[in-house]
Design an enzyme around this catalytic site. Structure first.
Site, PDB file in Angstrom:
ATOM      1  N   THR A  40      31.684  24.339  44.721  1.00 12.13           N
ATOM      2  CA  THR A  40      31.244  25.162  45.846  1.00 12.13           C
ATOM      3  C   THR A  40      30.126  24.462  46.599  1.00 12.13           C
ATOM      4  OG1 THR A  40      31.789  27.153  44.590  1.00 12.13           O
ATOM      5  CG2 THR A  40      30.397  27.432  46.530  1.00 12.13           C
ATOM      6  N   ARG A  67      30.687  24.186  31.568  1.00 13.96           N
ATOM      7  CA  ARG A  67      30.595  25.422  30.786  1.00 13.96           C
ATOM      8  C   ARG A  67      29.175  25.996  30.831  1.00 13.96           C
ATOM      9  NH1 ARG A  67      33.985  25.964  25.261  1.00 13.96           N
ATOM     10  NH2 ARG A  67      36.086  25.694  26.089  1.00 13.96           N
ATOM     11  N   THR A  70      24.675  28.099  34.789  1.00  8.88           N
ATOM     12  CA  THR A  70      23.889  29.214  35.351  1.00  8.88           C
ATOM     13  C   THR A  70      23.256  30.082  34.277  1.00  8.88           C
ATOM     14  OG1 THR A  70      25.855  30.619  35.475  1.00  8.88           O
ATOM     15  CG2 THR A  70      25.322  29.298  37.426  1.00  8.88           C
ATOM     16  N   ASP A 128      36.050  32.704  32.334  1.00  3.20           N
ATOM     17  CA  ASP A 128      34.724  32.528  32.928  1.00  3.20           C
ATOM     18  C   ASP A 128      33.660  33.194  32.058  1.00  3.20           C
ATOM     19  OD1 ASP A 128      32.604  32.127  34.719  1.00  3.20           O
ATOM     20  OD2 ASP A 128      33.897  32.447  36.452  1.00  3.20           O
ATOM     21  N   LYS A 140      23.600  45.372  37.732  1.00  3.64           N
ATOM     22  CA  LYS A 140      22.609  46.248  37.114  1.00  3.64           C
ATOM     23  C   LYS A 140      21.393  46.429  38.011  1.00  3.64           C
ATOM     24  CE  LYS A 140      19.716  46.809  32.997  1.00  3.64           C
ATOM     25  NZ  LYS A 140      19.472  46.381  31.606  1.00  3.64           N
ATOM     26  N   ARG A 218      48.999  58.540  50.220  1.00  4.61           N
ATOM     27  CA  ARG A 218      48.708  59.790  50.940  1.00  4.61           C
ATOM     28  C   ARG A 218      48.430  60.926  49.969  1.00  4.61           C
ATOM     29  NH1 ARG A 218      53.902  60.625  54.008  1.00  4.61           N
ATOM     30  NH2 ARG A 218      54.674  59.147  52.466  1.00  4.61           N
ATOM     31  N   TYR A 219      49.170  60.963  48.891  1.00  3.21           N
ATOM     32  CA  TYR A 219      48.955  61.930  47.817  1.00  3.21           C
ATOM     33  C   TYR A 219      49.790  61.510  46.623  1.00  3.21           C
ATOM     34  CZ  TYR A 219      53.177  63.930  50.011  1.00  3.21           C
ATOM     35  OH  TYR A 219      54.427  64.129  50.568  1.00  3.21           O
ATOM     36  N   HIS A 280      64.466  61.244  41.540  1.00  3.10           N
ATOM     37  CA  HIS A 280      63.480  61.763  40.593  1.00  3.10           C
ATOM     38  C   HIS A 280      63.519  61.006  39.260  1.00  3.10           C
ATOM     39  CE1 HIS A 280      62.476  64.819  43.438  1.00  3.10           C
ATOM     40  NE2 HIS A 280      63.677  65.369  43.389  1.00  3.10           N
ATOM     41  N   PHE A 477      71.401  60.172  18.493  1.00  7.74           N
ATOM     42  CA  PHE A 477      72.568  60.650  17.751  1.00  7.74           C
ATOM     43  C   PHE A 477      72.917  62.094  18.117  1.00  7.74           C
ATOM     44  CE2 PHE A 477      69.081  61.319  14.494  1.00  7.74           C
ATOM     45  CZ  PHE A 477      69.069  62.704  14.529  1.00  7.74           C
TER      46      PHE A 477
END
Length: 528
Positions: A40, A67, A70, A128, A140, A218-219, A280, A477
């Site tokens: 990055t 690994r 940070t 990660d 947090k 919608r529902y 259904h 059965f």
């Protein structure tokens, strides 16, 4: 409680770099100091943006193939410090910790790596560690820190900064913290479920399932129920992977029924053209044919009344001839592994008809996990991937089925797997001619299926119901001989069922007396 918090320093470490440069340029233009890691950092620097390596912040180089980079107090203290706590501020000053106001992290692509079928070692390397730790720390402390885990939130962040002179609101930070915790929870669920599969642990002590929002519905099943559709990242071909070509958004019931239809027709992958029509979550018609159009017509003729407003699934790409037939009645959804330009053009005239296409059929034999909520918890089981082969059958009557009967018995058994219990399926010449589903007694399902066939015969002007000369599949059965005798009265000549009843001898004797051929599978297909 603090509301507006200005953004002065941002730590950016992302695997998915889509939209990153535009965001970073916008932040830099506002004077935000950028801190970054690895690839990055290199990307931002190449783009000419001022960026500080995280190793400068921690005083330690990235090590162990990235690994460790940070996991350091200068990072976590910068994220976790309470800016209105004097002791926290003194600790920051004493140790040279500068606050981080914005964390932008998305995680190593673990789910994608697993979905591609990568080997064990590659999957492990894509778990990660630092990312989730930072995300949880920033979440947090969302009273002071803004955390982003999804490129979809980049523009909302910029809108916040534009509206509040470079600051974010508490409401925005809370929403982003919710998204962040949900993301790490989903990530951990993916890792734990994968690991359970790797070691063959079918009932781990803790079990979680996660998904990503695909659509707010919608529902739910009814208008008074709210609902949403989530995808689990498994990439199993079906409604979650399909492209919708036309029509309004799918509803909760549409999605549920479309899934049921496509999973059923997938039982006939590699076979001749096949069609399943669902209403259904139960099939009202399933058939094969020389062409898709013929398969659809035969499936439709099983129960034309129920097919109205149903879901159609095909095992081959939709062609123009089949599209023409389907448009003769109202249909909610059609799903197929592809569709011709001509077929799509025909459907285009039906604005309320949804057409979904996929890259293929789901694998009916593939293992998977299914779960169902109950009060206080949920039930988990293997997906029903039971496949029956002719060699698995045990002939228990004096008469063995003919080759034609055997073909229909196996067809009926595939369909029974996808019908709500108690399930009774009449099949003749590769097409269902009567379906009895979801009844409290097996004999009721048997009689209802036969009556439906009788009603269709009258509607079609046939001299007799198509159950005459059919075969019957029962998902479990026969506890008594009454259901079997009712099938014989309807004209069935052969039966396929699991066997295993205390009264098997009585049922077999009744079949012999009626001249039926009957085979046991040793496998049942309850579906509730």
């Amino acid at each position: 409680m603090t509301n507006l918090v200005p953004i002065g320093r941002a730590l950016i470490s992302v695997s998915d770099k889509s939209g990153l440069l535009d965001l970073a340029r916008a932040l830099a233009a506002r004077g935000v100091e950028l801190i970054s890691t690895g690839g990055t950092s290199g990307m931002l620097r190449t783009a000419g943006l001022p960026v500080r390596d995280v190793s400068d912040v921690t005083g330690f180089p990235e090590m162990m193939d990235g690994r460790v980079k940070t996991l350091h107090p200068n990072v976590h203290g910068a994220l976790l410090a309470l800016r209105d706590d004097d002791e926290h501020l003194l600790a920051m000053a004493a140790h040279g910790i500068e606050p981080i106001d914005l964390l932008i992290v998305n995680l190593y692509p673990f789910e994608e790596t697993v979905a591609k079928g990568a080997d064990h070692a590659t999957c492990i390397e894509n778990i990660d560690i630092g990312g989730p730790a930072m995300i949880r720390a920033a979440s947090k402390n969302h009273k002071f820190v803004t955390v982003l885990t999804d490129p979809a939130d980049y523009q909302p962040l910029l809108d916040q900064l534009a509206a509040h002179d470079g600051a974010t609101t508490m409401a925005f930070r809370q929403k982003m913290a919710l998204t962040a915790y949900s993301r790490t929870a989903a990530y951990d669920a993916a890792v734990s479920n994968w690991l359970a599969g790797q070691i063959g642990e079918t009932a781990p002590r803790y079990r979680s399932f996660a998904g990503k929002l695909a659509q707010t519905l919608r529902y739910g099943e009814n208008p008074h129920q709210s609902a949403a559709f989530y995808t689990d990242g498994s990439r199993r071909e079906g409604v979650a992977t399909a492209r919708q070509w036309q029509g309004k958004e799918l509803s909760y019931n549409n999605i549920n029924d479309t899934d049921a239809a496509f999973e059923l027709v997938a039982e006939f992958a590699g076979d001749q053209p096949a069609c399943a029509i669902i209403k259904h979550a139960n099939p009202c018609g399933v058939a094969t044919g020389a062409t898709l159009a013929e398969a659809y017509a035969r499936a439709y003729d099983c129960d034309r009344t129920s097919a109205f407003g149903g879901i159609v699934a095909l095992n081959q790409p939709l062609d123009a001839a089949t599209a023409e037939k389907i448009t003769e009645i109202f249909t909610e959804v059609v799903i197929a592994p592809g569709a011709s330009d001509e077929a799509r053009a025909i459907f285009a005239a039906k604005k309320n008809l949804r057409l979904l296409t996929t890259a293929g059929l789901p694998d009916a034999k593939a293992k998977g996990t299914a779960f169902k909520q109950v009060a206080g918890g949920f039930l988990v089981q293997d997906r029903d991937a039971g496949i029956l082969h002719p060699a698995d059958l045990k002939v228990v009557t004096k008469r063995a089925p003919t080759d034609a009967e055997l073909a229909d018995l196996l067809f009926a058994w595939k369909v029974a797997k996808h019908v709500k219990s108690n399930a009774i399926i009449y099949v003749r010449d590769g097409a269902t001619v009567g379906v009895g589903a979801g009844q409290m007694s097996r004999i009721d399902s048997t009689r209802i299926a036969a009556r439906k066939s009788q009603d269709m015969a009258e509607a079609l002007g046939l001299p007799a119901p198509l159950t005459k000369g059919s075969v019957v599949a029962s998902d479990a059965f026969f506890p008594f001989s009454d259901g079997l005798l009712a099938a014989a009265e309807a004209g069935a000549t052969a039966i396929i069922q699991p066997g295993g009843s205390m009264r098997d001898d009585e049922v077999i004797a009744a079949a012999d007396a009626a001249g039926l051929a009957m085979v046991f599978t040793g496998m049942r297909h309850f579906r509730h």
